[in-house]
Design an enzyme around this catalytic site. Structure first.
Site, PDB file in Angstrom:
ATOM      1  N   LYS A   1     -15.968  83.851 111.602  1.00  0.00           N
ATOM      2  CA  LYS A   1     -16.489  85.209 111.512  1.00  0.00           C
ATOM      3  C   LYS A   1     -16.124  85.774 110.141  1.00  0.00           C
ATOM      4  O   LYS A   1     -14.979  85.683 109.700  1.00  0.00           O
ATOM      5  CB  LYS A   1     -15.889  86.067 112.622  1.00  0.00           C
ATOM      6  CG  LYS A   1     -16.621  87.375 112.878  1.00  0.00           C
ATOM      7  CD  LYS A   1     -16.139  88.025 114.166  1.00  0.00           C
ATOM      8  CE  LYS A   1     -16.931  89.289 114.458  1.00  0.00           C
ATOM      9  NZ  LYS A   1     -16.519  89.907 115.735  1.00  0.00           N
TER      10      LYS A   1
ATOM     11  N   GLU B   1     -17.324  94.522 132.007  1.00  0.00           N
ATOM     12  CA  GLU B   1     -17.176  95.890 132.483  1.00  0.00           C
ATOM     13  C   GLU B   1     -17.028  95.963 133.996  1.00  0.00           C
ATOM     14  O   GLU B   1     -16.250  96.776 134.513  1.00  0.00           O
ATOM     15  CB  GLU B   1     -18.375  96.734 132.032  1.00  0.00           C
ATOM     16  CG  GLU B   1     -18.443  96.964 130.539  1.00  0.00           C
ATOM     17  CD  GLU B   1     -19.092  95.809 129.768  1.00  0.00           C
ATOM     18  OE1 GLU B   1     -19.072  95.845 128.521  1.00  0.00           O
ATOM     19  OE2 GLU B   1     -19.610  94.880 130.426  1.00  0.00           O
TER      20      GLU B   1
ATOM     21  N   ARG C   1     -23.142  98.861 133.444  1.00  0.00           N
ATOM     22  CA  ARG C   1     -23.031  97.500 133.968  1.00  0.00           C
ATOM     23  C   ARG C   1     -21.992  97.407 135.080  1.00  0.00           C
ATOM     24  O   ARG C   1     -21.882  96.371 135.731  1.00  0.00           O
ATOM     25  CB  ARG C   1     -22.668  96.561 132.814  1.00  0.00           C
ATOM     26  CG  ARG C   1     -23.492  96.791 131.567  1.00  0.00           C
ATOM     27  CD  ARG C   1     -23.130  95.869 130.445  1.00  0.00           C
ATOM     28  NE  ARG C   1     -23.816  94.614 130.575  1.00  0.00           N
ATOM     29  CZ  ARG C   1     -23.678  93.592 129.740  1.00  0.00           C
ATOM     30  NH1 ARG C   1     -22.855  93.686 128.721  1.00  0.00           N
ATOM     31  NH2 ARG C   1     -24.332  92.480 129.917  1.00  0.00           N
TER      32      ARG C   1
END
Length: 632
Positions: free
Chosen positions: A289, A377, A405
């Protein structure tokens, strides 16, 4: 900038078909130029930075090998897809990223035919791509390839595993690419692993493998039902030989990898070798990343969305602190630590947003009482319910848009059992540049019908602290919603006090017209009322504080006294505060004219928060003009 050089290849690539005209030995140069272009633009026009730097080679390889847009690339979370935008007709527009009327920060089919599926919430790519792959088969579009690109962070989401499990059980030719840039799913790749990738992706090997399979099937020694067992055996055998075990060896999905995700030439070779294989396949690539920008490589979290920065020195250009009000997120984080110091039952939970939500303060102060559960979540909500069932007081911080969600878990696991969970809905209302996928527009409307919930929103930072203290003291499911960004006060660290549940307050007396607001948007209403007061126009203003239970005594007063009521809320007007007031007035036979200010029945585009408040008629000037239409 990279695309100003005469020999620049990137400026000659308007669409992927231009890329595919280049000889393969030019792809490394394209990658270098694309990475440099991303850095050049994003240092001045902020966006999500590190993730897209890590997918440059993958992006170039995908568009080089596959016939996009006929072939579908489904990105999981748009943070990875900036390079994709540049290569698909949006290079010149790229500096308008995340600005009003500019290009979106996430893939969006309304913006480009190359964006196969919208991608603002994580873990959706496998399910969506599998649907596309099955649809292609049903429509007999056998030449269409469908690729799901999922980041490893998104693999923590349950939906990703639901899709993975279903992909293994239904006929499809889906290709899943796992972009592993952070989580150690496998041990580092070694020589034998690379050798096995070369063999198992080779066309010669796979032709021989298919011929053997067809022969065994003809001899009735194997059938489709046993095919999955053989795939699992192959994956397990490879794991035994390499001494590498991965999460996918139990699925009936062909697994390849891990391979170097920054070797564009090898990625092209592997993708060409496996793209026409029948059945679902998973290619595991290892990437860094922030690749190509050293500060981002060394601190990927800090450089996820760093704002403006000096590309030469790597120094982030932070706004000067002029003793300004604090972010609501920081007020939450510091207040949670204060409460936790006083009450050992308090714990903190966040689904993969410890820095953004400022849960990081709790994690530093009480590392054993703060939990980052990953992009999950639903699990965050039910995990909190389990903690509360055993006497803890969980403060579960979820971005409002992502809390959608966890709706079933909030209803079934928290509200139904009346558990003492404090749901802190961060980024409630309009959030700005992230746009439609991230606006927290719906929480007031979707939570109001749920029994046993207390639903609140603070006018300012002092009230956020007061509500957190009240929630600690109130053994009931308790929702606190607050927006992204700075508050109103410099002296935010007040002595916390209880705010009586279900009671609002009058901020200003007035005649004929009453403004009822909930949450920080009430400050815009207060500015509008103040302007009119200076002109001698008397407008009453009430801060409701609680949507549920709503202050009925206050509403009786308003219903009896005023001809006009204006409700103001930073959320959809269907189902929220305005609807609650309408219902109350109708149920009690009051007949004032009610005008609702909020978000109409539409998804709102991206832009700065002030721009979007004006767009939705929720800023002080718009509220003032609405009031003027009623007094004239």
């Amino acid at each position: 900038m990279a695309d100003s050089r005469e020999d620049c290849l990137l400026e000659k690539i308007d669409y992927p078909e231009d890329l595919r005209k280049l000889p393969a030995d030019k792809l490394i140069q394209v990658c270098d130029e694309l990475r440099e272009y991303l850095i050049d633009v994003l240092c001045e026009h902020p966006g999500h930075f590190a993730a897209s730097l890590g997918t440059v080679e993958l992006t170039v390889a995908l568009h080089y090998v596959f016939d996009t847009p006929s072939d579908r690339i489904v990105w999981d979370v748009g943070h990875q897809a900036y390079g994709h935008k540049v290569l698909t007709g949006r290079r010149k527009e790229f500096p308008t990223l995340r600005t009003s009327k500019g290009i979106s920060g996430f893939p969006n089919p309304d913006e480009s035919v190359y964006d196969a599926f919208i991608a603002g919430h994580a873990s959706t790519s496998i399910s969506a791509a599998m649907g596309m792959s099955v649809a292609s088969a049903l429509k007999e579009e056998s030449d269409r390839h469908v690729i799901a690109v999922i980041g490893d962070g998104a693999m923590t989401g349950g939906l990703a595993f639901e899709g993975l499990n279903n992909a293994s059980a239904n006929p499809n030719n889906l290709l899943i690419i796992l972009n592993d840039n952070d989580m150690s799913i496998d041990r580092p790749t070694g020589g034998l692993s690379q050798y096995l990738v070369d063999i198992t992706t080779s066309q010669t090997y796979n032709k021989m493998r298919y011929d053997v399979y067809r022969g065994l099937k003809k001899m009735q020694l194997i059938n489709e039902g046993r095919r999955g067992n053989i795939l699992r055996f192959n994956n397990s055998l490879k794991a035994l030989l390499t001494q590498q075990h991965n999460l996918f060896e139990g699925f009936s999905i062909r697994y390849f990898g891990p391979v170097d995700g920054h070797d564009v030439d090898y990625l092209v070779k592997v993708l060409n070798d496996i793209k026409d294989m029948e059945g679902p396949k998973l290619l595991h690539i290892k990437t860094t990343k922030g690749k190509g920008f050293k500060p981002a490589e060394e601190s990927a979290t800090e450089w996820h969305a760093p704002g403006k920065f000096n590309k030469e020195t790597g120094e982030r250009i932070l706004p000067e602190n002029l003793d300004e009000p604090q972010l609501y997120q920081d007020v939450f984080g510091h207040t949670l630590v204060e409460l936790a110091e006083q009450d050992e039952r308090i714990v903190g939970i966040t689904p993969a947003m410890p820095t953004g939500s400022s849960m990081i303060y709790m994690m530093k102060a009480f590392p054993n009482r703060a939990f980052d559960v990953g992009i999950a979540e639903g699990h965050a909500a039910t995990f909190s319910a389990g903690l509360a069932k055993e006497g803890m007081i969980p403060f579960c911080n979820i971005y409002s848009s992502f809390a959608q969600r966890a709706y079933d878990m909030i209803i079934h696991d928290i509200a139904l059992q009346r558990l003492h969970v404090v749901l802190c809905l961060d980024r409630a209302g309009l959030v700005g540049e992230d746009g439609a996928t991230h606006h927290g527009m719906f929480d007031l409307a979707y939570l109001r019908p749920v029994p046993n919930l207390i639903i609140s929103s603070p006018l300012n930072e002092n009230d956020l602290r007061n509500l957190m203290y009240t929630a600690q003291q109130t053994p009931s499911p308790f929702v606190i919603r607050y927006p992204r960004g700075k508050g109103e006060k410099r002296d935010w660290r007040n002595k916390m006090e209880l705010l009586p549940v279900g009671k609002g307050r009058k901020l200003r007396d007035g005649e004929k017209i009453a403004v009822l607001s909930i949450g920080p948007i009430g400050n815009e209403a207060a500015k509008a009322v103040e302007v009119l007061a200076k002109e001698g126009v008397s407008i009453a203003h009430y801060d409701m504080i609680y949507l549920k239970p709503i202050d009925e005594e206050l509403l009786h007063e308003v219903g009896q006294q005023f001809e006009h009521i204006i409700t103001v809320e930073n959320g959809v007007i269907r189902g929220g505060l305005g609807s609650a007031v309408l219902e109350f007035m109708a149920d009690n036979n009051y007949k004032p004219t009610i005008h609702r200010i909020g978000i109409n029945d539409q998804f709102v585009e991206h832009g700065t928060i002030p721009e979007l408040l004006r767009l939705c008629g929720m800023d002080a000037d718009s509220i003032e003009q609405k009031i003027r239409t009623l007094i004239n």
